[in-house]
Design an enzyme around this catalytic site. Structure first.
Site, PDB file in Angstrom:
ATOM      1  N   CYS A  84    -119.011 -21.135 -25.769  1.00 48.46           N
ATOM      2  CA  CYS A  84    -119.788 -21.899 -24.769  1.00 48.46           C
ATOM      3  C   CYS A  84    -120.554 -20.996 -23.807  1.00 48.46           C
ATOM      4  CB  CYS A  84    -118.877 -22.833 -23.985  1.00 48.46           C
ATOM      5  SG  CYS A  84    -118.129 -24.088 -25.019  1.00 48.46           S
ATOM      6  N   HIS A  98    -122.953 -24.807 -17.337  1.00 45.24           N
ATOM      7  CA  HIS A  98    -122.449 -25.267 -18.633  1.00 45.24           C
ATOM      8  C   HIS A  98    -121.838 -26.647 -18.404  1.00 45.24           C
ATOM      9  CE1 HIS A  98    -120.422 -25.729 -22.337  1.00 45.24           C
ATOM     10  NE2 HIS A  98    -119.208 -25.437 -21.881  1.00 45.24           N
ATOM     11  N   ASN A 110    -120.208 -32.067 -24.154  1.00 44.78           N
ATOM     12  CA  ASN A 110    -120.235 -30.602 -24.136  1.00 44.78           C
ATOM     13  C   ASN A 110    -120.910 -30.112 -25.420  1.00 44.78           C
ATOM     14  OD1 ASN A 110    -119.656 -27.877 -24.259  1.00 44.78           O
ATOM     15  ND2 ASN A 110    -117.516 -28.090 -23.619  1.00 44.78           N
TER      16      ASN A 110
HETATM   17  O1  UT7 Z   1    -116.618 -25.673 -22.980  1.00 45.11           O
HETATM   18  C1  UT7 Z   1    -115.523 -24.812 -22.915  1.00 45.11           C
HETATM   19  C2  UT7 Z   1    -114.809 -24.987 -21.673  1.00 45.11           C
HETATM   20  N1  UT7 Z   1    -114.017 -26.186 -21.744  1.00 45.11           N
HETATM   21  C3  UT7 Z   1    -113.605 -26.745 -20.637  1.00 45.11           C
HETATM   22  O2  UT7 Z   1    -113.965 -26.308 -19.567  1.00 45.11           O
HETATM   23  C4  UT7 Z   1    -112.657 -27.911 -20.742  1.00 45.11           C
HETATM   24  C5  UT7 Z   1    -111.662 -27.827 -19.631  1.00 45.11           C
HETATM   25  N2  UT7 Z   1    -110.645 -28.851 -19.677  1.00 45.11           N
HETATM   26  C6  UT7 Z   1    -110.896 -30.152 -19.383  1.00 45.11           C
HETATM   27  O3  UT7 Z   1    -112.038 -30.529 -19.173  1.00 45.11           O
HETATM   28  C7  UT7 Z   1    -109.737 -31.090 -19.247  1.00 45.11           C
HETATM   29  O4  UT7 Z   1    -108.529 -30.371 -19.236  1.00 45.11           O
HETATM   30  C8  UT7 Z   1    -109.673 -32.188 -20.353  1.00 45.11           C
HETATM   31  C9  UT7 Z   1    -110.782 -33.179 -20.145  1.00 45.11           C
HETATM   32  C10 UT7 Z   1    -109.766 -31.532 -21.705  1.00 45.11           C
HETATM   33  C11 UT7 Z   1    -108.341 -32.938 -20.264  1.00 45.11           C
HETATM   34  O5  UT7 Z   1    -108.160 -33.497 -18.992  1.00 45.11           O
HETATM   35  P1  UT7 Z   1    -106.760 -33.323 -18.230  1.00 45.11           P
HETATM   36  O6  UT7 Z   1    -106.890 -34.070 -16.975  1.00 45.11           O
HETATM   37  O7  UT7 Z   1    -106.502 -31.845 -18.123  1.00 45.11           O
HETATM   38  O8  UT7 Z   1    -105.761 -34.056 -19.188  1.00 45.11           O
HETATM   39  P2  UT7 Z   1    -104.512 -33.484 -20.015  1.00 45.11           P
HETATM   40  O9  UT7 Z   1    -104.966 -32.630 -21.139  1.00 45.11           O
HETATM   41  O10 UT7 Z   1    -103.524 -32.894 -19.068  1.00 45.11           O
HETATM   42  O11 UT7 Z   1    -103.902 -34.817 -20.577  1.00 45.11           O
HETATM   43  C12 UT7 Z   1    -103.374 -35.805 -19.691  1.00 45.11           C
HETATM   44  C13 UT7 Z   1    -102.879 -36.965 -20.548  1.00 45.11           C
HETATM   45  C14 UT7 Z   1    -101.948 -36.524 -21.664  1.00 45.11           C
HETATM   46  O12 UT7 Z   1    -100.967 -37.525 -21.814  1.00 45.11           O
HETATM   47  P3  UT7 Z   1     -99.500 -37.319 -21.179  1.00 45.11           P
HETATM   48  O13 UT7 Z   1     -98.963 -36.069 -21.808  1.00 45.11           O
HETATM   49  O14 UT7 Z   1     -99.707 -37.190 -19.703  1.00 45.11           O
HETATM   50  O15 UT7 Z   1     -98.795 -38.567 -21.592  1.00 45.11           O
HETATM   51  C15 UT7 Z   1    -102.825 -36.528 -22.889  1.00 45.11           C
HETATM   52  O16 UT7 Z   1    -102.111 -36.775 -24.074  1.00 45.11           O
HETATM   53  O17 UT7 Z   1    -103.995 -37.592 -21.182  1.00 45.11           O
HETATM   54  C16 UT7 Z   1    -103.745 -37.675 -22.590  1.00 45.11           C
HETATM   55  N3  UT7 Z   1    -105.030 -37.613 -23.294  1.00 45.11           N
HETATM   56  C17 UT7 Z   1    -105.787 -38.690 -23.534  1.00 45.11           C
HETATM   57  N4  UT7 Z   1    -105.603 -39.992 -23.240  1.00 45.11           N
HETATM   58  C18 UT7 Z   1    -106.570 -40.847 -23.611  1.00 45.11           C
HETATM   59  C19 UT7 Z   1    -105.658 -36.519 -23.781  1.00 45.11           C
HETATM   60  N5  UT7 Z   1    -106.807 -36.879 -24.342  1.00 45.11           N
HETATM   61  C20 UT7 Z   1    -106.927 -38.216 -24.202  1.00 45.11           C
HETATM   62  C21 UT7 Z   1    -107.898 -39.160 -24.569  1.00 45.11           C
HETATM   63  N6  UT7 Z   1    -107.689 -40.450 -24.257  1.00 45.11           N
HETATM   64  N7  UT7 Z   1    -109.044 -38.815 -25.207  1.00 45.11           N
END
Ligand code: UT7
Length: 326
Positions: free
Chosen positions: A116, A253, A283
């Protein structure tokens, strides 16, 4: 006098098919909701490439628009650099295929692999080539078809990415050598392989011969993003004797609206000075900055002399920032 790489034109290309969060969930049977995706990322839809579309075909389409905006013929280009993690093939380089699409037979072209952060890296390389006189007119492109490296059963990643390409034409011009110059003022590139396993593709031509799928520990990447992007933007401003108050535009980005808004706040920029496309493009990895730049340019928002901050973080980890005066 100092040689500078001036921004002569920008262009973007998005595949025709736009897919909403709800459509995506339905199509792939994902256990997710539009509300979750919008709240956590700001993403509402993304474009998905048609079967015949590739990084090089999209890159060429974006490049044609950038050359039109620059009012330059393809023959003027002596260097093509494509930042991509999803090249058409291991070789020829996507950039050389772009040369072929555009009918360019002189100069040189090559790809840059920095996930990225690829566009910021490519901008840094092109800036160096122009400053040293090795190139006079460079096409710097980010082009990605991440839909082909998604694991469509992993809701934690497959809702986040989209396809597209963005291009910028850089031309050599003279400057005074200080921060009042137009063009690329400086680029600041970093990588740290210790964090390679938090965002990677699990295969490749030289390892298992497979294309591989994207894997990400989102929370970990998020944590690195907030601190590393803030630090590299400060590094870029300090290197030019500039402060937050000098910044006119943030063209970041586009990974997550929460990260973008945090960076805007850090720079104390009003929301209208932060270019956001993540809601409509998702993204697009290396394509996201030039696509955002092209959108801001086409809408007439950028004015000559405006200071633009570009920043990105991605797999590697790689991260970096570029400062440019429009
Ligand atoms: O381009 C390269 C750079 N990339 C980035 O900068 C990405 C950086 N990261 C992020 O943007 C975020 O971490 C995400 C958007 C990927 C995820 O958001 P988050 O607030 O960090 O969520 P999480 O991964 O901690 O997941 C929270 C919950 C989990 O469930 P539990 O374990 O709390 O029960 C996940 O399983 O959300 C769940 N989850 C979803 N639920 C519904 C993960 N993906 C989804 C989904 N729909 N698509």
């Amino acid at each position: 006098m100092t040689m500078r790489a001036l921004i002569a034109g920008c262009g973007g290309y998005l595949p025709e098919r736009a897919v909403s969060n709800e459509e995506l969930a339905r199509e792939h049977g994902l256990d997710t909701t539009d509300a979750w995706i919008v709240e956590r990322t700001g993403i509402r839809r993304r474009h998905i490439a048609a079967p015949g579309e590739t990084a090089s075909s999209m890159a060429a389409a974006a490049a044609r628009r950038a050359l039109e905006r620059a009012r330059l013929p393809a023959e003027a280009v002596d260097c093509v650099i494509v930042a991509t993690a999803t090249p058409d093939s291991a070789f020829p380089a996507t950039a050389v295929r772009v040369q072929q699409h555009l009918g360019i037979t002189r100069g040189f072209g090559f790809d840059v692999s920095a996930a990225c952060t690829g566009f910021v890296y490519a901008l840094g390389v092109a800036d160096s080539l122009i400053r040293t006189g090795a190139a006079r007119c460079a096409l710097v492109i980010g082009a990605e078809v991440f839909s082909r490296i998604m694991d469509w059963t992993d809701r934690g990643t497959c809702v986040l990415f989209g396809d597209g390409a963005g291009a910028v034409v850089l031309v050599a011009g003279e400057g005074k050598g200080d921060a009042s110059d137009r063009g690329i003022l400086s680029t600041h590139l970093h990588s740290d392989g210790r964090h390679g396993d938090i965002l990677y593709v699990d295969g490749g031509a030289g390892s298992n011969g497979a294309c591989g799928k994207l894997r990400m520990a989102g929370k970990e990447v998020f944590r690195h993003a907030v601190s590393k992007l803030a630090a590299v933007v400060d590094e870029a401003l300090a290197a030019n004797g500039l402060g937050h108050e000098d910044v006119r535009w943030l063209v970041p980005h586009q990974a997550n609206l929460r990260i973008i808004e945090a960076m805007g706040k850090k720079l104390r920029l009003p929301p209208e000075r932060v270019v956001v496309t993540v809601d409509r493009h998702a993204n697009t990895s290396a394509a996201s900055i030039p696509l955002a730049l092209a959108e801001a340019d086409a809408s007439g928002r950028l004015e000559r002399g405006d200071l633009i901050v570009m920043e990105a973080i991605g797999g590697g980890l790689t991260w970096g920032a570029a400062l440019a005066r429009y």
